[in-house]
Structures are given as C-alpha cells and as structure tokens.
Design a protein around this motif. Structure first.
Motif: not given
Length: 803
Positions: A736-749, A786-798
């Motif tokens: 869940e924490l990781y999914e939150m980071c994918l939604i908004n990387r900068e604000s979560m940082y 949630n990962v599917q919804a946010t990965q798009s072109s930025r992440l490639s999840i195996t």
C-alpha cells in the motif's frame, strides 16, 4: 533722480518674456546693480527692487534661464538676499515695523527660482542660500515663535518663513553633504521646536471636524510646510527628535482625522489635502527601517485607527466615482498613504484583517495612472497572503503588468526611480508560487538577467534587486534549470560573487547566495548528516536583520543559560551561504524567527529551506503581533508549536522557548534509544539465520511477514532510514505504501522525509527513496489494481514468479 534706465530694462524684460536671452538678462542685471548702488534712500531702493522683481515674474521660472550659472553668481541676487531678506528679518524685533511689499515678492521669486536646482548649479545655489547669517536669522525666528509665541499674529513673517522652508526643501533631492546639513541645522531644530510647542497642538485642535475647510497662514506653516520640510532629513537626525513630535501631535491628529466624515474627503481643498498628506507622511514614514519598529510598537493603536479611516475614505471615493475630476488625485494620495502604513509590520498584519481592502485595491489596478498602479501593487504585494493569490481570477495579470512596466521603464533614463521601485515591489510578489510561475511563463527571466549583466544598471538599486528576484524564482525547478544553462549569466555572477569591493558588498552577497542555489545546494543537502551526538551548536538562529533587536536579546539570554548558539550578527553583510549552511548542518535546533520581513527575504527563505531539507529541528518563534505565516514559510512550520514573543512578557516567552529546546533534546535522546532498540530487535530476530541476508525473500510481497519486510530493507541497506517507518508493516501494508508512492512520487517523498525527520531526526536522501522504489518493484504482483493504474509508461512491473 532719473530711473529711466531701470524703467527701460524692466520694459525690455516684460516685452521679451520667455524668449529673453540669458545675455540680455545679464545686461539688465548689470544695469540694475549699477543704478541701485547710486541710491541711498531705502524706500526708493525698495520700490525699484520691487519693480525689477515684478518684471522678472514674466520670465517662466521653469525654463531655467534665471537659474543659469552666469545669473546665479550675479551680484543682483546677493543684493536681494542681503538687503531685502536678511535686513528685514533682522528688524523683526522692531515694534510696529512696516515691512515693504517687496519682501514677499523677493521670497516668492527665490522660492520659484529654487525649483530649478540641479546637479550642475547646486553649488551656486548653496553659495547663495546656505548663508550663515540668513540661516541663523531663520532659526532664531523659529525659536522665538516656539518659545515666546512671537510673530504668530504677523502674517507677513509667517508667510516669509513658509516660503523660506519650501525654498530649502527644494535642495533635498540632490547631493547635500553631512556638512551642508550641519550648516543649516538651526532651521531644522527651530522647526522641531515649533512642532513640539503647545501652539501646534492648539492649531490641530482648532481644525473643524470636516474635510471641507480652508487653512489660515499659521496652519499652513505649522501643519503643512514644517512637516513637509522635515521629510528632507531622514538620514541626518536622531530619531528621538521625530518620535518626540509624534508623542505630542499624533494622537490629536488621529482624533481630528477620524472624526472627519469619509464622504467629505473628495471635497477637501488642495491646501488641506497637502496638510493631511505631509502630516501623515511625517507621522508614519519619518525614519529609516532600523528605527521603524519603535514607531510600530509605540503608536500602533493610532496607526490602526488612521489606516482604517483611510480605507473608509477609499471606499467612499470609489463609490462616488461620479466626481471624475478629482478621483485620480484623491486615489493617488490615499494609496500612497496606505503603502506608507505597510512599512510597519504590526500595522501590516492589521491591514490584512480589513475585509474589503484587497478587493478595493484590486479594483484600482485598471486605473490608467502609473503611480497609482505602482503603489496599488506595492500594497497588494505586502497585504495579500497565499490564499488571496490563489483566489484571484487572474494572477497572470500581476506578472504581465510587472513585465510590461519593466520593459517600458528599463530603457527610459527619466524613469530610473520608477524602474527601481518596480523591482523592489516585485520582491513581495515572487514569494507567491502562482505569480512566480506566471512570471517564468511570461519570460521574466531574460529581462531580469539583462538587469544583472548590463553595466548601465546601478549595482545596488537594480543589479542586486534583480539577483534577489532571480534567487526567489530559482526555488522553481524550471527557472533554476534555465539559469544554470545560461553560461554568460553563470560566469557573470561568479565574477560578482568574487568581487569583495566594500561599496558593493551587498551585490556580492546576492550573487553568492544565487550561485549557492544554482550550484551547491543540492550537493550539500544530500551529503551525510552529522551524528546526533556530535552537533557543534545547540541552536542556530535564522532571522531578518529588521528584527535584530529582539533576536539579539534572545541570543544573549540563551548564551547566559549555557547554550551554544550560532548567529550571524551582521546579516547585512553577513556570512557566506556556505558558512551559514555549515552552521545549519552543525546545529541541533534552528530557530525560525517569523515576521513579515523574514517571509519577504529571499535570504531568509534560503536559510529556512536548507534547514528544512537537511532535516533540522525547526522551532518557529513569532516576532510580530498577529503574524500568521503563509506560503513557503507556512509550509515549513506546518504542524509545529509557535513560541510567541509578542503576546506575553519576554521572560515568559523565553521560558516556553527553553522548554521547546529541552523537549527536543530529551526527545532526541529517546529517538537514539528507539533507533538502537529497533536495530537490536532486527538483528536479534535474524541472528540465528544470517544466511537470510543472502537468500531470496518470498517472491510476492503479499506473502511477506513483518520480519521479511525488515530483511528486505536490511538487504538493500535502508535499515537506518525507511525501515524505521516500516518496522510494524507486513507485505500487504508495504505494498500500500508503494502504491501511494506511485500515485505521487514527489509528495510522498516529502511526507516520508518529514515523518522520518520529526520522529527519528534522520535525513531521507532522495537516492535512498529511489532505491526503495527500484528494488521493491521486483516483488510487486502485476495483478495489483493500483499498480496497474499508475505504472503506465514509467514503470515496468514483472510477474512475481519470474524471479
């Protein structure tokens, strides 16, 4: 005796008028002097001089011919000074003296002549009027008025002194040395004495409680010309002189002013309007900023009453706009007065509470008058807070207005002062993100760079201000990159930052701070943090120079109580940003000394921003009554307890500050214990099977236990940072924490960084955060919604089972 020569010359002057040549005037002056020397009869001489001066009145004084060097040095002018002015002033003690009409004629002539003072003829004017005997007679006359009440019923002397004060006031815009001021000090101290005497109070009390009235000669002299004259001396008198006047007159003026109905203001005469303007200026803006806090504290209640009344007057003027003839003049004066009040921090905070003030000011941004628009925006820049800017329908209008004004004035020699004022007022607006973004969008950067690198611009009034604006804009990453890519600009500010010329030390400081922001800050933020028990200082104090008195008092008390404290005692010249950054890095706590001036200072913003990014303990203290931080400062101190030094005795506020410091130190001791304890638990749980560090974890994060989460962070060497926030998480919660980071990387940082700093006083480096995001993705199931919804072109999840 035949006076045909003088008659003929006067006729020639009258007939020629504005077209008369300087040579012809000099010829006439030669003949005037020659004839006057042959006359012994005083009355005849006075009559002839009156005839001559009257003939000169047809020569427009604004065309500067009468102020030509050949004429200013002419004996004729010195005869007018010595035989008419000085001799009649000397004879003021003679009872029943009948003053010649020519006295006022000569005074008016000289007063108009002094309108043509410029840098070329300044010395000649000083030689003519900075005459010891003349100055002493004026000073003595003023002292006799204030001490013995003499001449107060003599309109001719009252008017004579009035004209002379205006004459001397015309020198104020030019290069007058301290020695010059000293030579005319008898006039200054005479004016001070007059304004402090009971007669001045009586004159204010004698005013009708209405803006519709005429002034008599005494009211004009004491309540208009004397305050106007004192505006000249802001650099050369002790502030106590003016504060004394305020203590005597301000309250009476406030009572009179606030009892005049706002709806009658637009009907007031030009004389009354001048009186109000000059008195208001004297009461509100007489001192340099180092002393402004004295006025702010002592006269706060009167100031608030006056500024509220001015806002009521402005409301009345705007609602009665049918009176088109005077509306611009009235608004110009009102807005100038409102701006003067914004210079007092406490009053500025009060102005922010006047509900209709900002809408009224915004309403006036469309008025086609440069001075009105400039002062309106200067007021808005100080009064508007971040929320106000966000609710504006078109913040881009502010940016476009400034860019247009800068373009229109930067190349006009006659508008140099207005251009400088524009840049100084822009400093207030670049603190707001919306305006900052608009300025960058509308290509303000090239204009400001031009202001810095072109040598035709004044180093302090233009280049330094432009550098400070660019520093504020550089907090936006887009602007920062544009500046870094400009090689010519970067080389130029490098040269400026190395120039230690004492006359441009503040320019060097501005260049050094901007260079720090562009080249060094990011590296310093990411370098390792000192161990919690190795801080050199308990406290670093970040403050605005304008608030130095209270900050120095706090500093001295902290030292007495045994704290090690770093403070830049001379922050006008100041330490380099590298030195300040080093102090921040080596301080356990950083005091953020909050005020309007702190918020408006890009240097203070740099310090506070760096302390925040380095994960320092920030302790905000309030130095102004009713101050509420907003914008960048509000973000930095969000959620923290403020120590307010304005609503309680210093000793009580200081005790609360000590409690905060000691609380943090105690908390830090507990944090160290908690970190060590957490590490011991982690190591004890894994001690029996060290091979787990090398073995694979369960391939899907959803299968992880709390111990697996700990092992994961130890494996990627983040057990001293992010693990501290995740010690009680299993795989589901970490996902869940990781999914939150994918939604908004900068604000979560920023959130993780803030929590880690607040709870464990540990810095989260951006590299650690990116390592976490990179390493965890190999354990994340592709089926995660949630990962599917946010990965798009930025992440490639195996898939999990690929591993």
């Amino acid at each position: 005796m035949n006076n045909s020569i003088i008659d003929d010359q006067c006729t020639i002057i009258r007939d020629s008028g504005a077209k008369i040549s300087i040579e012809l005037l000099k010829t006439s002056f030669d003949l005037f002097v020659s004839e006057l020397k042959q006359i012994d009869d005083i009355d005849m001489k006075n009559n002839l001089i009156e005839q001559m001066v009257c003939s000169l009145s047809v020569v427009p004084y604004r065309n500067k011919k009468l102020a030509d060097l050949k004429l200013l040095n002419h004996e004729f002018y010195f005869i007018l000074r010595d035989k008419i002015l000085i001799e009649n002033l000397r004879e003021r003690h003679i009872e029943d003296k009948i003053y010649p009409k020519v006295l006022l004629d000569v005074l008016i002539f000289f007063m108009n002549l002094s309108c043509n003072i410029n840098n070329n003829n300044l010395n000649e004017f000083k030689y003519l009027f900075f005459h010891k005997i003349l100055i002493n007679e004026i000073g003595n006359c003023l002292n006799e008025m204030s001490t013995y009440g003499k001449y107060l019923d003599n309109n001719l002397i009252i008017r004579s002194i009035n004209y002379l004060l205006i004459l001397f006031k015309h020198f104020h815009a030019y290069d007058i040395t301290k020695a010059d001021y000293l030579s005319i000090s008898p006039i200054f101290y005479g004016v001070i004495q007059c304004l402090c005497c009971s007669y001045s109070i009586d004159l204010i009390k004698s005013l009708k409680q209405s803006f519709i009235q005429k002034l008599n000669d005494n009211q004009i002299l004491f309540l208009c010309s004397m305050p106007y004259y004192l505006q000249w001396y802001s650099d050369y008198y002790h502030p106590e002189n003016i504060i004394k006047i305020l203590r005597i007159l301000l309250n009476e003026f406030t009572i009179w002013m606030t009892n005049c109905h706002p709806d009658t203001y637009y009907q007031c005469s030009s004389q009354l309007a001048k009186m109000i303007r000059h008195l208001t200026y004297l009461f509100v803006r007489p001192l340099k900023s180092d002393y402004i806090n004295i006025l702010c504290q002592d006269f706060y209640h009167d100031y608030c009453k006056l500024v509220l009344h001015w806002s009521l007057i402005l409301s009345s003027i705007l609602s009665n706009s049918f009176n088109k003839y005077n509306i611009k003049l009235n608004i110009r004066i009102i807005v100038q007065n409102l701006y003067n009040f914004t210079l007092h921090s406490n009053v500025l905070n009060f102005m922010k509470t006047i509900s209709n003030l900002i809408p009224m000011l915004l309403q006036m941004t469309d008025i086609q008058n440069d001075e009105i628009q400039l002062n309106v925006y200067r007021c808005l820049g100080k009064i508007m807070i971040e929320t106000d800017i966000k609710t504006m329908a078109n913040p881009q209008k502010i940016a476009s207005m400034y860019i247009d004004y800068i373009n229109n004035t930067m190349n006009d020699f006659n508008k140099t002062e207005r251009f400088t004022s524009l840049l100084k007022s822009l400093i207030n607006f670049v603190q707001h993100d919306q305006v900052k973004i608009e300025l960058i969008k509308q290509n303000a950067l090239p204009l400001l760079i031009k202001c810095v690198i072109e040598i035709r611009f004044d180093p302090i009034n233009v280049q330094q201000i432009a550098l400070e604006i660019l520093l504020a804009l550089a907090f936006d990453n887009n602007a920062l990159e544009v500046l870094k890519q400009n090689e010519i600009f970067m080389n130029h500010i490098q040269i400026l930052s190395n120039n230690s010329n004492s006359t441009t030390i503040s320019l060097q400081r501005a260049a050094e701070r901007l260079l720090w922001k562009l080249e060094k800050e990011e590296k310093c933020i990411n370098k390792s943090i000192v161990s919690n028990n190795k801080y050199k200082y308990d406290i670093m104090i970040s403050y605005s120079h304008k608030d130095k008195d209270l900050c120095f008092q706090i500093h001295e008390q902290l030292i007495k109580d045994g704290y090690s404290v770093w403070i830049d005692k001379d922050c006008l010249r100041g330490s380099t940003m590298i030195g300040i950054a080093n102090a921040i890095e080596n301080s356990h706590n950083v005091l953020i000394c909050m005020s309007n001036m702190y918020k408006q200072s890009v240097y203070c913003q740099s310090e506070a921003h760096y302390a925040f990014e380095r994960g320092c303990r920030l302790i905000p203290i309030v130095l102004e009554s009713n101050y509420q931080p907003d914008g960048w400062l509000g973000i930095l101190v969000s959620g923290k307890i403020y120590v307010n030094f304005t609503n309680q005795e210093f000793t009580l506020a200081y005790e609360k500050l000590k409690n905060e410091i000691n609380h943090y130190q105690h908390q830090n001791f507990n944090i160290l214990s908690n970190i060590n304890e957490s590490n011991e638990i982690i190591f004890s749980n894994t001690k029996q099977d060290q091979s787990n560090f090398q073995s694979d974890l369960p391939k899907c994060i959803s299968e992880w236990s709390c111990d697996d989460v700990k092992l994961f962070f130890m494996k990627i060497k983040l057990d001293k940072t992010i693990l501290l926030l995740c010690t009680h998480m299993d795989g589901h919660r970490l996902l869940e924490l990781y999914e939150m980071c994918l939604i908004n990387r900068e604000s979560m940082y920023q959130s993780l960084k803030f929590e880690l700093n607040e709870t464990y006083h540990t810095l989260l480096l951006i590299s650690d955060y990116l390592t976490f995001l990179h390493e965890i993705k190999f354990y994340v199931p592709l089926t995660s919604t949630n990962v599917q919804a946010t990965q798009s072109s930025r992440l490639s999840i195996t898939f999990c089972n690929v591993l």
